[in-house]
Design a protein around this motif. Structure first.
Motif, PDB file in Angstrom:
ATOM      1  N   VAL C 149       0.839  -1.196   0.000  1.00 37.16           N
ATOM      2  CA  VAL C 149       0.000   0.000   0.000  1.00 37.16           C
ATOM      3  C   VAL C 149       0.873   1.245   0.000  1.00 37.16           C
ATOM      4  CG1 VAL C 149      -1.960  -1.071   1.171  1.00 37.16           C
ATOM      5  CG2 VAL C 149      -0.143  -0.022   2.520  1.00 37.16           C
ATOM      6  N   THR C 150       0.294   2.318  -0.528  1.00 39.64           N
ATOM      7  CA  THR C 150       0.935   3.628  -0.448  1.00 39.64           C
ATOM      8  C   THR C 150       0.116   4.463   0.512  1.00 39.64           C
ATOM      9  OG1 THR C 150       1.629   3.472  -2.745  1.00 39.64           O
ATOM     10  CG2 THR C 150       1.682   5.653  -1.734  1.00 39.64           C
ATOM     11  N   ILE C 151       0.783   4.980   1.515  1.00 40.17           N
ATOM     12  CA  ILE C 151       0.102   5.778   2.531  1.00 40.17           C
ATOM     13  C   ILE C 151       0.667   7.188   2.489  1.00 40.17           C
ATOM     14  CG2 ILE C 151      -0.171   6.054   5.039  1.00 40.17           C
ATOM     15  CD1 ILE C 151      -0.174   3.026   5.251  1.00 40.17           C
ATOM     16  N   ILE C 152      -0.191   8.152   2.734  1.00 39.68           N
ATOM     17  CA  ILE C 152       0.293   9.528   2.875  1.00 39.68           C
ATOM     18  C   ILE C 152      -0.276  10.133   4.143  1.00 39.68           C
ATOM     19  CG2 ILE C 152       0.512   9.922   0.381  1.00 39.68           C
ATOM     20  CD1 ILE C 152      -2.118  11.620   0.672  1.00 39.68           C
ATOM     21  N   THR C 153       0.415  11.144   4.622  1.00 38.29           N
ATOM     22  CA  THR C 153      -0.088  11.890   5.777  1.00 38.29           C
ATOM     23  C   THR C 153      -0.955  13.011   5.204  1.00 38.29           C
ATOM     24  OG1 THR C 153       2.058  11.459   6.799  1.00 38.29           O
ATOM     25  CG2 THR C 153       0.628  13.039   7.914  1.00 38.29           C
ATOM     26  N   ARG C 154      -2.154  13.131   5.730  1.00 39.99           N
ATOM     27  CA  ARG C 154      -3.100  14.082   5.141  1.00 39.99           C
ATOM     28  C   ARG C 154      -2.687  15.527   5.332  1.00 39.99           C
ATOM     29  NH1 ARG C 154      -7.938  12.228   8.170  1.00 39.99           N
ATOM     30  NH2 ARG C 154      -8.904  14.119   7.389  1.00 39.99           N
ATOM     31  N   ASP C 155      -3.192  16.369   4.453  1.00 44.56           N
ATOM     32  CA  ASP C 155      -2.926  17.807   4.538  1.00 44.56           C
ATOM     33  C   ASP C 155      -3.256  18.343   5.914  1.00 44.56           C
ATOM     34  OD1 ASP C 155      -3.811  18.812   1.166  1.00 44.56           O
ATOM     35  OD2 ASP C 155      -1.889  18.376   2.112  1.00 44.56           O
ATOM     36  N   GLY C 156      -2.363  19.183   6.388  1.00 44.65           N
ATOM     37  CA  GLY C 156      -2.637  19.809   7.675  1.00 44.65           C
ATOM     38  C   GLY C 156      -2.038  19.054   8.844  1.00 44.65           C
ATOM     39  N   PHE C 157      -1.565  17.839   8.619  1.00 42.61           N
ATOM     40  CA  PHE C 157      -0.950  17.083   9.705  1.00 42.61           C
ATOM     41  C   PHE C 157       0.564  17.049   9.495  1.00 42.61           C
ATOM     42  CE2 PHE C 157      -4.650  15.484  11.831  1.00 42.61           C
ATOM     43  CZ  PHE C 157      -5.632  15.463  10.849  1.00 42.61           C
ATOM     44  N   TYR C 158       1.272  17.517  10.503  1.00 41.05           N
ATOM     45  CA  TYR C 158       2.734  17.520  10.421  1.00 41.05           C
ATOM     46  C   TYR C 158       3.338  17.077  11.732  1.00 41.05           C
ATOM     47  CZ  TYR C 158       3.332  19.617   5.873  1.00 41.05           C
ATOM     48  OH  TYR C 158       3.348  19.822   4.521  1.00 41.05           O
ATOM     49  N   PRO C 159       4.562  16.529  11.714  1.00 34.36           N
ATOM     50  CA  PRO C 159       5.309  16.144  10.520  1.00 34.36           C
ATOM     51  C   PRO C 159       4.776  14.830   9.935  1.00 34.36           C
ATOM     52  CG  PRO C 159       6.538  15.527  12.472  1.00 34.36           C
ATOM     53  CD  PRO C 159       5.275  16.208  12.956  1.00 34.36           C
ATOM     54  N   GLN C 160       5.229  14.490   8.732  1.00 37.57           N
ATOM     55  CA  GLN C 160       4.907  13.195   8.156  1.00 37.57           C
ATOM     56  C   GLN C 160       5.875  12.213   8.823  1.00 37.57           C
ATOM     57  OE1 GLN C 160       4.405  13.852   3.570  1.00 37.57           O
ATOM     58  NE2 GLN C 160       5.795  15.401   4.372  1.00 37.57           N
TER      59      GLN C 160
END
Lengths: 386, 263, 327
Positions: C149-160
């Motif tokens: 799977v490819t996962i991303i951290t959603r906009d507005g959440f930091y850090p990745q």
């Protein structure tokens, strides 16, 4: 003379035994067995492999079939120990009523006639000697033979496959048949999921619970039903039994040892076909390797063991599995010709595949290679269901 | 000692693939089982229960059929169960999931110890345990091999953990969260009787109506991370055949083993 | 604006862990696209030596906290300090080794920061959003490596935040002459912990339970001949593995039933499994799951076991074992 080209769909006990028997017609046939997974890895792998010389799971009408299967595997073991996975534990068949007692005594007579030992024991102490954990309340007696035991269907399938290959047969595993080519109502060959195409004079369906789907490829309605074979592996209290657990048969269930554990399975003939919990038409591809048993089975087993084999009722439940016994409504296998020319069946063994396949496929091979029928093939012909 | 055990219902088989068009998970079967490492956690809980008084409550978050896992856990000796099930809570990542579990534990009652399996057979993140500890503001020890409890030090517990090439004994104040590695003990088995008895043990169901968690904190909406793509690697997991003389093969085998051990 | 690719410099007894060098490599790959500085955070009893090692790896900014004590396992306190460091550094992404320590510390940090964490990535790639800004594509396996799977951290959440599997990236090579900005957060303390290591002993070799063994050697029919079992035993000892067997081995009493693997025996989940003379009929392979490395040795090239194993050796097991023992 041109070799007869035969394609066998399914590499379980049925397909491998048939392949082997066909390969004995030296140089006359070109046979390929197609197995989508591993040899003897599906229904065959979940088979208990019991023979049960005195039992009625295969009616005594077909005693010769049972005997032929038993002796074929004994010969396999003689050739190479372990090649049929034989565990000679002895068998105890319990008579809970007079009808069962009669069947057992018939079985003993037949077994003795074939040169095996057998006795009907009414001395309850002796029965307890053989199986200390049993309860001798409410039983009339038990049939016992030390010559019997259980085999390993997967090992047998692999042995048949090896012998078949030695005789020139071809086995393709990990290959799924996707299409059976029919022209003018006659089978021409088949196609597989790796893109290959084959020409065959005869295609035989050895796919057991999948037979309905396999038959659809030629527009044939194969009237197979699935009944559930639910089984548990029990770890006896104290982890190890200090005696050899024999194959144990009651009308409602049967058990055998599996290493230090005990394998218990619900019997076939106690199935109620009109109960959708016991019988239906399902998808064998969705069967998990372990688990899948229904809740009622726990209660069933608890009540049965508490009454009949109380010494093991507090065993640990190691694992369970569910398998489908595939058979038509009259419970007999379906062998031989169908309305589609060149398309044959070797299916519907309904949980008795291991014991029935040698005789059934021996006769089927003769039908294919010589066009000669046998009383067995006539009794188990597809046309009886039409 | 009151113990909460966190379990997860995982697929019996990891035989799953991804439909190349819909990207949906294709399962060979929908059969579920208790995550294997969680069985080791339940076993530790049972041993502690035998040593102390108190009860063991087993928790899981999942679809309604996750009740099966809870009944199986109660068949092993857990006294009570709590099923957390609600569409709005589903599909969350480890952070969103941990928030839900922590809330359920808080709501259910007071616990001295929280136990769980270190990693799950399907997701295998190994994160949820420590995250739950963070939500509850308690210390944690993850990936332990066992625990020892001493009545004399009733407010503490000692966990045994392998770290690098050492075996550590780690003391931790209670309440605490401890997770166990698969295979660290021999889990007891249920019996037919305990399975039957489990059917009537108390099981409480929490939905978000009971937990009242803000919708932007749970489920998909509350997950900081999200899956954007999924695929199955090439079909037919065929082994790569190694070539060479037996001596060369032996060397290649050794290299593979050493390389994997080093990871 | 969050900026910087930050690597957690895991250390053990004062030395940087090799996996950190791998993560620096991964960070430098991302840097090629995003142009961000490669950073590292160090938290150790004495951070100086570790900072120097990081400098030689080409890390551009090093942020350190001297704990003043051995705070190994005190992840309740360490995670607090690390979180504070990350708040000050404000990186856009954090790469953490997927090790027990990495998972343990940063699970708490991820929860404190509300940013989430992706576990066990086998690939981390820079991606570009529509507005030209960057994000990290976090690729990882699931369901025992059957699904990626490819996962991303959603906009507005930091850090990745992501943990990266050791052994996937090549270690960055150390070179002299590295110049890093090194910052010590003297006011960030590792506070009191409710956890204390009270004893440290040498770990004994795994004995007994085949279930907890990291390495299992499985023998099948093929081992029954000659003195192959004796060779197998020596091999198992050499690789530090437990011995399991399929049914034929148990039937001939070479191994006890509680080491039988397969549908009627145990299901094992070792990291490494080496099988000898196992054909792979289903009741055997059903007993071996979720391995990271599975090598099967069987003379039959068409043996079903090769469908389950990662590597295959179609040779006589006696020869292979003899040669291995001579190494």
């Amino acid at each position: 003379m041109a070799k007869k080209k035969i394609g066998i769909i399914g590499g379980g006990i049925s397909g491998t035994a048939l392949g082997y028997h066909l390969s004995l017609y030296d140089g006359e046939a070109e046979v390929i067995v197609f197995e989508k997974d591993t040899i003897g890895g599906a229904s065959t792998a979940k088979s208990a492999g019991t023979v049960c010389l005195f039992d009625d799971s295969l009616k005594n009408r077909y005693w010769d079939v049972r005997l032929y299967g038993f002796e074929s595997y004994l010969k396999m073991e003689e050739e190479e120990k372990g090649s049929a996975g034989f565990d000679k534990t002895g068998t105890l068949v319990v008579a809970t009523n007079e009808e069962v007692e009669k069947v057992i005594k018939t079985g003993i007579a037949l077994a003795k006639a074939a040169g095996y030992t057998g006795e009907y024991i009414t001395d309850k102490d002796r029965i307890k000697e053989i199986l200390p954990d049993i309860s001798t309340e409410n039983i009339l007696g038990a049939g016992y033979t030390a010559d019997d035991g259980y085999f390993d269907g997967t090992m047998i399938s692999n042995t048949y496959a090896k012998k078949f290959q030695k005789n020139g047969g071809v086995v393709k595993t990990g290959v799924k048949v996707t299409e059976v080519v029919v022209e003018n109502h006659k089978v021409k060959g088949l196609k597989t999921d790796d893109g290959a195409e084959y020409e065959f004079d005869v295609v035989v369906d050895c796919t057991g619970p999948w037979s309905k789907f396999t038959g659809e490829m030629v527009g044939l309605d194969v009237p197979i039903w699935h009944t559930k074979a639910e089984a548990f592996f029990l770890c006896p209290p104290g982890k190890k039994l200090n005696y050899t657990f024999p194959v144990l048969k009651y009308p409602e269930f049967y058990g055998l040892r599996a290493g230090d554990n005990i394998f218990i399975c619900k019997s076939h003939l106690s199935m109620d076909l009109s109960n959708p919990m016991h019988a239906g038409q399902w998808d064998p591809d969705k069967l998990p390797a372990t688990g899948g048993t229904d809740d009622y089975f726990i209660d069933f087993l608890l009540d049965q063991l508490e009454a009949k084999v109380p010494g093991i009722v507090d065993s640990g439940l190691v694992s369970s599995w569910l398998s489908y016994r595939a058979e038509p409504k009259d419970f007999w296998p379906i062998l031989g010709e169908t309305p589609v020319e060149g398309y044959m069946l070797s299916t519907g063994y309904g949980g008795n595949g291991v014991i029935e396949a040698p005789a059934a496929t021996r006769d089927l091979a003769k039908l294919i290679m010589r066009g000669e029928s046998t009383p067995l093939l006539e009794n188990w012909a597809f046309k009886r269901l039409l | 000692m009151n113990i909460a055990v966190l379990i997860k219902q995982v697929p019996v088989s990891n035989d799953v693939s991804v439909d190349p068009e819909t990207h949906a998970l294709v399962r060979a079967s929908s059969e579920g089982m208790i995550n294997p490492a969680d069985l080791n956690a339940i076993e530790e809980a049972m041993v502690l229960k035998e040593q102390t008084e108190g009860k063991v409550v087993v928790f899981t978050m999942g679809p309604p059929d996750a009740e099966k896992a809870l009944r199986d856990a109660m068949a092993l000796g857990c006294d009570e169960a709590c099923l957390i099930t609600d569409r709005t809570l589903a599909g969350g990542d480890t952070v969103a999931t941990a928030r839900v579990l922590a809330a359920a534990i808080k709501k259910y009652g007071q616990f001295d110890l929280l136990l769980g399996g270190a990693l799950s057979a399907d997701g295998a993140t190994g994160q949820v345990g420590a995250m739950v500890a963070e939500c509850l503001d308690i210390p944690h020890i993850v990936e332990a091999m066992g625990v020892k409890y001493d009545r004399a030090g009733a407010d503490r517990i000692v966990a045994v953990k392998k770290f690098h090439d050492k075996k550590l004994s780690i003391r931790c104040a209670l309440p605490a969260m401890i997770s166990f590695n698969f295979g660290c003990n021999e889990p007891r088995l249920a019996t037919l009787r305990t399975k039957r008895a489990a059917k009537s043990k108390p099981l409480v169901t929490y939905t978000n109506a009971e937990l009242m968690l803000p919708l932007d904190q749970v489920g998909i909406a509350g997950s900081p991370t999200t899956v954007v793509d999924s695929f199955s690697p090439k079909m037919g997991r065929k082994a790569r055949m190694l070539e060479g003389t037996p001596a060369e093969l032996a060397r290649k085998l050794r290299d593979l083993i050493e390389e994997e051990k080093g990871k | 604006m969050a900026n910087g690719i930050c690597v957690y410099a895991e250390s053990y007894k004062g030395k940087l862990e090799p996996v950190a060098a791998e993560l620096v490599s991964a960070a430098k790959e991302i840097q090629k696209t995003t142009g961000e500085r490669v950073q590292a955070i160090v938290l150790a009893e004495h951070a100086e030596g570790i900072a120097a090692e990081l400098e030689r790896l080409g890390v551009e900014e090093i942020y350190a906290v001297n704990a003043g004590r051995d705070c190994s396992q005190q992840d309740d306190a360490v995670s607090q300090a690390v979180t504070e460091m990350l708040r000050r550094i404000a990186p856009s992404s954090v790469l953490i080794p997927a090790t027990p320590e990495g998972r343990s510390i940063f699970s708490r940090a991820a929860m404190k920061l509300g940013c989430g964490m992706t576990a066990d990535c086998t690939e981390v790639l820079a991606g570009t959003k529509e507005d030209g800004s960057y994000y990290i594509k976090q690729n990882k396996p699931s369901y025992g490596e059957n699904v990626f799977v490819t996962i991303i951290t959603r906009d507005g959440f930091y850090p990745q935040m992501m943990t990266v599997r050791p052994g996937v990236y090549t270690a960055q090579e150390a070179a002299e002459g590295g110049q890093a900005k090194i910052v010590y957060f003297d006011d960030i303390k590792v506070g009191d912990s409710k956890i204390e290591v009270i004893e440290e002993a040498v770990a004994e070799a795994e004995t007994g339970s085949i279930l907890s063994a990291e390495v299992v050697v499985v023998g099948g029919r093929g081992v029954l001949e000659d003195d192959n079992f004796g060779l197998l035993e020596k091999f198992a000892e050499k690789v530090g593995g437990a011995i399991g067997g399929t049914r034929p081995m148990v039937d001939s009493e070479m191994i006890p039933f509680n080491h039988q693997i397969g549908q009627t025996g145990l299901t094992i989940r070792p990291k490494i499994c080496i099988s000898f003379g196992v054909s792979g009929a289903i009741q055997h392979t059903e007993g071996i799951k979720d391995t990271k490395l599975f090598v099967a040795v069987n003379t039959d090239e068409d043996a079903a076991i090769y469908g389950a194993a990662d590597y295959g050796i179609a040779a006589d097991l006696k020869d292979v074992l003899t040669e291995y023992l001579a190494l």
